[in-house]
Design a protein around this motif. Structure first.
Motif: not given
Length: 303
Positions: A66-71, A75-76, A91-95
């Motif tokens: 999972p991304p380290s800087t955000t949940t 979505m982003a 919009n775009a998902p946090n990958r």
């Protein structure tokens, strides 16, 4: 010499009454493998932490951290109000980060001499099966601990607690909501909740020293360790000397990572003319990985 009865883990064939001959065991490598697997399954905790991730094809497994800087629960970008006739905003998902894991091939073998075979020394087989199962359990648990420790260190997943041994010496009169192990567990669960990643710590791996402290506290309170941990949301726990003393690894069951296998536990038996012995050889190729380090948190300083 008289035959040695073997009632567990291999049941005796009906044609042999209450004994099992070495010849029967040597002719049933699949049965030996199944019983070794059953024995090992009773003794290790790795399966409690890592979910079944299926098989491995091509010598590697691709997973995503999972991304380290955000949940990654959301979505982003925030959802916006859209005026009539206006195009919807993109919009775009946090990958997360793609990672490749490779399995490790593990194995060993042991010997049954023709003399042991002729003399029907089933105790040799029984001891070897038990020791093999114990070795499998030890190896897989050590692998699980190493994988967890690496993820904990790499992602700074620790929280300082207080001495559980000191808490065990506190009388009921002086016990409070802040000087007991339950306070550490509640603090850990709250820390996870505030990260807004949707995790829920419900399981724990502890050292026997910490199990002793919890048992002493539970006895003083007239309850059990299960009830004590259950009161703060810990439904599953396991004590093992392979866990570092003075720590507790808290995690959400089924959410930390996976356990994939390129080749399952398999055994073969072959005859060696050079030593005039039968050899039983087993191997397994597991991969344990953490793809959600935010579902684990280690309490430290709780000796």
């Amino acid at each position: 010499m008289p035959a040695a009865p073997l009632t567990y883990p291999l049941g005796p064939p009906s044609v042999s009454g209450t004994t099992v001959t070495v010849d029967v065991l040597l002719n049933r490598p699949g049965a030996i493998t199944r019983d070794i697997a059953r024995l090992a399954d009773q003794k290790f905790f790795a399966k409690m932490v890592f979910s079944d991730a299926g098989g491995i094809e091509g010598g590697a497994l691709l997973f995503e951290l999972p991304p380290s800087t955000t949940t990654d629960l959301y979505m982003a970008n925030a959802i916006q109000e859209v005026a009539p006739g206006e195009e919807f905003p993109i919009n775009a998902p946090n990958r997360g980060v793609p990672v490749i894991g490779k399995p490790r091939k593990l194995g060993t073998k042991w010997e049954v001499t023709k003399e042991a075979n002729k003399r029907n020394n089933t105790l040799t087989i029984s001891n070897a099966m038990t020791q093999t199962a114990n070795t499998i359990a030890l190896t897989l648990d050590a692998m699980a601990v190493s994988v967890l420790a690496t993820a904990i260190t790499a992602n700074s997943r620790t929280l300082a607690g207080q001495s559980w041994a000191t808490a065990a010496a506190v009388t009921n009169l002086n016990a409070s909501g802040t000087n007991m192990p339950t306070s550490d567990l509640l603090s850990a669960r709250k820390a996870i909740e505030l990260e807004l990643r949707g995790q829920n710590l419900d399981s724990a791996l502890i050292h026997p020293n910490q199990e002793l402290s919890l048992g002493q506290i539970a006895t003083r309170m007239g309850t059990s360790i299960d009830a004590l941990l259950g009161s703060v949301g810990i439904k599953n726990w396991f004590a093992s000397p392979r866990i570092t003393a003075g720590t507790a690894t808290l995690y959400e069951a089924g959410q930390v990572g996976g356990w994939a296998t390129e080749f399952p536990l398999v055994g073969v038996i072959y005859w060696d003319e050079k030593t005039e012995s039968w050899w039983y050889q087993w191997s397994v190729s597991p991969l344990m990985f953490v793809d959600n380090p935010y579902a684990v948190l280690q309490l430290t300083g709780i000796a």
